[in-house]
Design a protein around this motif. Structure first.
Motif, mmCIF file in Angstrom:
data_model
loop_
_atom_site.group_PDB
_atom_site.id
_atom_site.type_symbol
_atom_site.label_atom_id
_atom_site.label_comp_id
_atom_site.label_asym_id
_atom_site.label_seq_id
_atom_site.Cartn_x
_atom_site.Cartn_y
_atom_site.Cartn_z
ATOM 1 N N VAL A 1 -15.983 -2.399 3.498
ATOM 2 C CA VAL A 1 -14.718 -2.292 4.230
ATOM 3 C C VAL A 1 -14.939 -2.053 5.721
ATOM 4 N N ALA B 1 -7.941 -11.479 0.745
ATOM 5 C CA ALA B 1 -9.216 -12.059 1.149
ATOM 6 C C ALA B 1 -9.261 -13.518 0.724
ATOM 7 N N ILE C 1 -5.794 -10.515 -3.785
ATOM 8 C CA ILE C 1 -5.019 -9.472 -3.117
ATOM 9 C C ILE C 1 -5.279 -8.154 -3.829
ATOM 10 N N ASN C 2 -5.503 -7.080 -3.052
ATOM 11 C CA ASN C 2 -5.769 -5.779 -3.672
ATOM 12 C C ASN C 2 -4.506 -4.926 -3.724
ATOM 13 N N GLY D 1 -11.235 -2.374 -0.277
ATOM 14 C CA GLY D 1 -11.359 -3.338 0.801
ATOM 15 C C GLY D 1 -12.717 -3.995 0.876
ATOM 16 N N VAL E 1 -10.173 -11.568 6.042
ATOM 17 C CA VAL E 1 -9.401 -10.565 5.323
ATOM 18 C C VAL E 1 -8.136 -10.320 6.143
ATOM 19 N N ARG E 2 -6.991 -10.328 5.449
ATOM 20 C CA ARG E 2 -5.701 -10.098 6.097
ATOM 21 C C ARG E 2 -5.199 -8.726 5.665
ATOM 22 N N ALA E 3 -5.014 -7.824 6.627
ATOM 23 C CA ALA E 3 -4.532 -6.472 6.345
ATOM 24 C C ALA E 3 -3.046 -6.514 5.978
ATOM 25 N N PRO E 4 -2.537 -5.462 5.316
ATOM 26 C CA PRO E 4 -1.110 -5.428 4.954
ATOM 27 C C PRO E 4 -0.168 -5.600 6.138
ATOM 28 N N ASP E 5 -0.615 -5.217 7.350
ATOM 29 C CA ASP E 5 0.248 -5.372 8.529
ATOM 30 C C ASP E 5 0.168 -6.771 9.136
ATOM 31 N N THR F 1 -2.651 -8.300 10.268
ATOM 32 C CA THR F 1 -3.836 -8.505 11.098
ATOM 33 C C THR F 1 -4.911 -9.239 10.314
ATOM 34 N N SER G 1 -4.092 -5.963 0.997
ATOM 35 C CA SER G 1 -5.025 -6.763 1.781
ATOM 36 C C SER G 1 -5.387 -8.020 1.004
#
Length: 261
Positions: free
Chosen positions: A177, A112, A105-106, A151, A124-128, A130, A110
């Protein structure tokens, strides 16, 4: 050196530490079962499990205290999770996944990792929340190991079932990214494994030569690859690179003794 164990812990595995000293990992309880933990810089340890978990494995923590990892349900199916600093846990799976692993996690949040859906793929899972899935061209098995704060993602892959399981032929990859994937191998490599990525996109890992001997390498952002071995090494495995370019790992000498570097 300060040693520690969560209360009731039989075996403790620490996997990730922030710049301020917060640590995450997992432990095996004396009564059985694996549980996640966060150790704050002053020593307080909080333990946790996603609801319904029979085994929890925490692997990565970012500077805000969010933790990423995986957990198993009663059917032994694994799911990804993110735990925020206030203790809120959200579980997730890419569509069609029967096994989800979350390894990195970054700072923005996000995540991965890899998941299984027949074959193994990266995501990759975005903070929202997705989730974007991906594979290098021709990949049968994609293993994701790290994501940096920009990213960018590092990992490795193989291109045929027999080469993944019997005679491995892995290659490294860098995913920018914007989704662009660049594959790479050090000169003379028969198998390439990428283990860590720094803020500027440098990747550290190891590769096996024609004699099946592993050596360390670092791939610079411009694609230049430098290989290395500590003096006296007969087998070198580089595991992590920090944002200043320092690399750590371990190696084996002629007497089969293991040492860190």
């Amino acid at each position: 050196i300060t040693t520690f164990d969560p209360k009731g812990g039989y075996a403790t595995y620490a996997y990730s530490i922030t710049a301020k000293g917060a640590i995450t990992g997992y432990y095996e309880a004396t009564g059985g079962g694996y549980h996640g933990f966060v150790r704050r810089p002053k020593g307080h340890i909080a333990t946790f499990n996603p609801s319904g978990s029979t085994a929890t494995y925490a692997y990565s923590i970012n500077r805000s205290g969010s933790v990423a990892g995986e957990w198993a349900d009663s059917n032994n199916q694994f799911h990804g999770f993110v735990r925020t600093s206030d203790g809120t846990i959200t579980t997730f799976d890419p569509s069609g996944s029967d096994y989800t692993s979350a390894l990195s996690i970054n700072a923005p949040g996000s995540i991965a990792g890899s998941y299984s859906s027949g074959n193994t793929h990266g995501y990759v899972r975005a903070p929202d929340g997705t989730i974007t899935t991906f594979d290098p061209s021709g990949s049968i098995e994609t293993d994701v190991w790290g994501i940096n704060d920009n990213g960018d993602i590092a990992g490795d892959y193989c291109t045929a079932f027999d080469s993944c399981d019997v005679n491995p032929v892995h290659h490294g990859f860098f995913r920018a990214v914007d989704g662009t994937i660049t594959t790479f191998d050090p000169s003379g490599s028969g198998q390439t494994y990428a283990r860590s990525i720094s803020a500027n996109g440098s990747i550290a890992g190891f590769y096996y030569d024609a004699a099946n001997v592993p050596h360390g390498y670092v791939r610079a952002p411009d694609g230049t690859i430098t290989t290395f071995d500590p003096e006296g090494s007969y087998a070198t495995l580089a595991e992590s690179i920090n944002n200043k370019g320092a690399i750590i790992g371990y190696y084996e000498n002629q007497y089969k003794q293991l040492s860190g570097f």
